[in-house]
Design a protein around this motif. Structure first.
Motif, short mmCIF file in Angstrom:
data_model
loop_
_atom_site.label_atom_id
_atom_site.label_comp_id
_atom_site.label_asym_id
_atom_site.label_seq_id
_atom_site.Cartn_x
_atom_site.Cartn_y
_atom_site.Cartn_z
N PRO A 79 -46.67 42.07 -21.95
CA PRO A 79 -47.79 42.44 -22.83
C PRO A 79 -47.97 41.42 -23.94
O PRO A 79 -47.18 40.47 -24.07
N ALA A 80 -48.99 41.62 -24.75
CA ALA A 80 -49.20 40.73 -25.90
C ALA A 80 -47.98 40.71 -26.80
O ALA A 80 -47.66 39.68 -27.40
N SER A 81 -47.28 41.81 -26.88
CA SER A 81 -46.04 41.84 -27.67
C SER A 81 -45.01 40.87 -27.10
O SER A 81 -44.18 40.32 -27.83
N GLY A 82 -45.05 40.64 -25.77
CA GLY A 82 -44.17 39.64 -25.17
C GLY A 82 -44.53 38.24 -25.62
O GLY A 82 -43.65 37.41 -25.89
N ALA A 83 -45.82 37.95 -25.72
CA ALA A 83 -46.25 36.65 -26.24
C ALA A 83 -45.85 36.51 -27.70
O ALA A 83 -45.46 35.42 -28.16
N MET A 84 -45.93 37.61 -28.46
CA MET A 84 -45.46 37.58 -29.84
C MET A 84 -43.97 37.26 -29.89
O MET A 84 -43.50 36.47 -30.73
N GLU A 85 -43.19 37.88 -29.00
CA GLU A 85 -41.75 37.63 -28.94
C GLU A 85 -41.49 36.15 -28.67
O GLU A 85 -40.59 35.55 -29.27
N MET A 86 -42.25 35.55 -27.75
CA MET A 86 -42.06 34.14 -27.45
C MET A 86 -42.34 33.29 -28.69
O MET A 86 -41.59 32.35 -29.00
N ALA A 87 -43.40 33.61 -29.41
CA ALA A 87 -43.73 32.86 -30.62
C ALA A 87 -42.62 32.98 -31.66
O ALA A 87 -42.15 31.97 -32.20
N MET A 88 -42.20 34.21 -31.93
CA MET A 88 -41.21 34.39 -32.98
C MET A 88 -39.86 33.81 -32.59
O MET A 88 -39.15 33.22 -33.41
N ALA A 89 -39.49 33.96 -31.31
CA ALA A 89 -38.21 33.39 -30.85
C ALA A 89 -38.23 31.87 -30.89
O ALA A 89 -37.17 31.23 -30.94
N SER A 90 -39.41 31.28 -30.87
CA SER A 90 -39.52 29.83 -30.92
C SER A 90 -39.32 29.28 -32.32
O SER A 90 -38.88 28.13 -32.48
N PHE A 91 -39.63 30.08 -33.33
CA PHE A 91 -39.67 29.55 -34.69
C PHE A 91 -38.68 30.21 -35.66
O PHE A 91 -38.53 29.75 -36.80
N VAL A 92 -38.03 31.29 -35.23
CA VAL A 92 -37.20 32.06 -36.17
C VAL A 92 -35.77 32.13 -35.66
O VAL A 92 -35.52 32.44 -34.49
N TRP A 93 -34.84 31.84 -36.56
CA TRP A 93 -33.40 31.99 -36.29
C TRP A 93 -32.73 32.21 -37.65
O TRP A 93 -33.39 32.10 -38.69
N PRO A 94 -31.46 32.57 -37.68
CA PRO A 94 -30.80 32.82 -38.96
C PRO A 94 -30.97 31.66 -39.93
O PRO A 94 -30.79 30.49 -39.59
N GLY A 95 -31.37 32.01 -41.15
CA GLY A 95 -31.61 31.01 -42.17
C GLY A 95 -33.08 30.69 -42.36
O GLY A 95 -33.46 30.10 -43.38
N ARG A 96 -33.94 31.05 -41.41
CA ARG A 96 -35.36 30.78 -41.51
C ARG A 96 -36.05 31.90 -42.32
O ARG A 96 -35.71 33.08 -42.18
N LYS A 97 -37.03 31.52 -43.12
CA LYS A 97 -37.73 32.48 -43.97
C LYS A 97 -39.15 32.68 -43.47
O LYS A 97 -39.87 31.72 -43.21
N VAL A 98 -39.52 33.95 -43.34
CA VAL A 98 -40.81 34.31 -42.77
C VAL A 98 -41.62 35.13 -43.77
O VAL A 98 -41.10 36.07 -44.37
N LEU A 99 -42.90 34.76 -43.94
CA LEU A 99 -43.83 35.54 -44.73
C LEU A 99 -44.73 36.29 -43.76
O LEU A 99 -45.54 35.69 -43.06
N CYS A 100 -44.56 37.60 -43.69
CA CYS A 100 -45.33 38.44 -42.77
C CYS A 100 -46.47 39.08 -43.54
O CYS A 100 -46.24 39.89 -44.44
N LEU A 101 -47.69 38.73 -43.17
CA LEU A 101 -48.87 39.29 -43.81
C LEU A 101 -49.23 40.56 -43.05
O LEU A 101 -49.84 40.52 -41.99
N LYS A 102 -48.82 41.69 -43.61
CA LYS A 102 -48.90 42.96 -42.91
C LYS A 102 -50.12 43.76 -43.36
O LYS A 102 -50.16 44.30 -44.45
N SER A 103 -51.11 43.84 -42.46
CA SER A 103 -52.30 44.64 -42.75
C SER A 103 -52.35 45.89 -41.88
O SER A 103 -53.35 46.62 -41.89
N GLY A 104 -51.28 46.13 -41.11
CA GLY A 104 -51.23 47.31 -40.25
C GLY A 104 -50.06 47.21 -39.29
O GLY A 104 -49.17 46.35 -39.41
N THR A 105 -50.06 48.10 -38.31
CA THR A 105 -48.94 48.23 -37.37
C THR A 105 -48.63 46.95 -36.62
O THR A 105 -47.47 46.53 -36.52
N PHE A 106 -49.64 46.28 -36.09
CA PHE A 106 -49.39 45.17 -35.19
C PHE A 106 -49.03 43.89 -35.92
O PHE A 106 -48.18 43.13 -35.46
N SER A 107 -49.66 43.64 -37.04
CA SER A 107 -49.24 42.48 -37.83
C SER A 107 -47.83 42.69 -38.38
O SER A 107 -47.05 41.74 -38.50
#
Length: 403
Positions: A79-107
């Motif tokens: 699903p699209a959530s799988g594509a999200m997983e691929m994106a996040m797994a590509s750029f995030v690991w321990p020590g990385r800082k993420v700014l999540c702009l949350k406007s609802g459930t999916f963001s």
């Protein structure tokens, strides 16, 4: 020797499905064109020469949809959530800082994924039905550094459009951050210019804006983003969602896992129809259809949840009048009128999708009438006739666009 566990009572699928299919007018999945349905019934060798040609075409057409010249466009078996997983797994690991702009459930889901990958996540969450502002993002960067910024262009859960996405992406890139965008309900329904806006990774699912089947998704990486993928210092957290492994198939037609062949063929046809229609005409069809529906909704006496200035056209959220059971309204719509719309995630709204084949005039009239009558059954005083008249007036002269 007989089996120790006997077979269960057998129920043919035909007895489970309704005699008349429901008109899917919710936030997804959406009705699919005949060409997509036909393609979804075909199986070919996922590593054969025919599939090589299909994959090349899917990538070329996807670049048009994403408006990118980037080489790395991949399909995802999931699903699209799988594509999200691929994106996040590509750029995030321990020590990385993420700014999540949350406007609802999916963001917010993108931030949850980052936490699971060991990242440090700051959630920037404005009031409900309010978009994230570029100024708030600039202020966040003034206080601290972030490696990744995530945002949904259109927040499906509440029908909100993050109108300052281009400005937000520019701010993030100025600070060296990777920009990840959820374009699940916006790709091909409204402008989303990956290269022009400086987006590093954009994801979408098949079953919404693209009008394909659920279970096969797309992700596009900028060249800058792909460099980060290759320079990851720690072992990869995923195997199926490892972008470099996936590129073996999508780039070189080498084995990664058995590809979801019918879904890829369906996606090919969905993208072909988008390219044939052209993005400009498709955007206009979606705009005309959604705005006409919104006029009809308000004319009958219901209120829209998100102000017009940042209202998402591809998913329209309608406020449920006080004291009304929204689930009962949706039940009436499905059982008496064979029309299905969506509820929400803790909000007092119902949602109507305006994506792909949903944006046809006959579907608009059917969903508006069904919803109006279902609310009236719950005691809401609505002028359904006025709503239908407003819809018809809004569509007059636009029949060629909406079809």
């Amino acid at each position: 020797m007989p089996s120790r566990v006997p077979p269960p009572p057998l129920v043919p699928l035909s007895t489970l499905l309704p005699a008349e299919p429901l008109l899917l007018m919710g936030a997804g999945p959406v009705p699919i064109p005949h060409a997509v349905a036909r393609a979804n019934g075909v199986v070919i060798n996922h590593l054969g020469e025919t599939m090589d040609k299909v994959i090349a075409a899917v990538k070329a057409m996807s670049r048009y949809a994403f408006q990118t010249n980037a080489e790395k466009v991949l399909g995802v078996g999931g699903p699209a959530s799988g594509a999200m997983e691929m994106a996040m797994a590509s750029f995030v690991w321990p020590g990385r800082k993420v700014l999540c702009l949350k406007s609802g459930t999916f963001s917010g889901r993108l931030g949850e994924m980052a936490l699971g990958l060991g990242g440090t996540v700051k959630f920037l969450e404005p009031e409900v039905a309010t978009p994230v502002s570029a100024q708030a993002v600039a202020d966040a960067f003034a206080r601290e550094r972030f490696d990744v910024v995530t945002i949904a262009q259109g927040e499906t859960s509440c029908g909100l459009l993050n109108v300052e996405l281009p400005q937000i992406a520019a701010i993030a890139r100025e600070h060296g951050a990777i920009v990840v965008v959820d374009a699940v309900v916006t790709l091909s329904t409204m402008p989303m210019r990956m290269d022009e806006w400086g987006i590093d990774a954009a994801v979408t699912g098949g079953q919404k804006g693209l009008s394909s089947i659920p279970g096969v998704s797309l992700i596009a990486f900028s060249d800058r983003a792909w460099k980060v993928v290759g320079e990851r210092p720690s072992p990869r957290s995923h195997w199926c969602f490892d972008a470099e492994r996936a590129w073996r198939f999508w780039g070189y037609q080498q084995y990664h896992y058995t590809a979801p062949v019918p879904g890829i063929l369906a996606l090919h046809e969905a993208l072909r129809l988008i390219c044939d229609e052209t993005l400009e005409r498709r955007f206009e069809r979606h705009r005309v259809s959604s705005e006409a529906l919104q006029r009809g909704i308000e004319a009958m006496g219901l209120s829209l949840f998100v102000p017009r200035s940042h209202r998402l056209n591809s998913v329209v959220a309608i406020t449920i009048p006080k004291g009304v059971d929204g689930a009962r309204v949706r039940k009436t719509m499905s059982t008496q009128y064979n029309v299905e719309i969506s509820g929400a995630f803790g909000l007092d709204v119902v949602r109507i999708g305006q994506m792909g084949e949903q944006c046809r005039s006959h579907n608009l009239f059917k969903v508006l009438y069904a919803m109006g009558m279902a609310f009236r059954k719950e005691g809401v005083k609505l002028d359904v006739a006025a709503g239908m008249a407003a819809l018809e007036e809004a569509l007059s002269g636009e029949s060629e666009s909406v079809g």
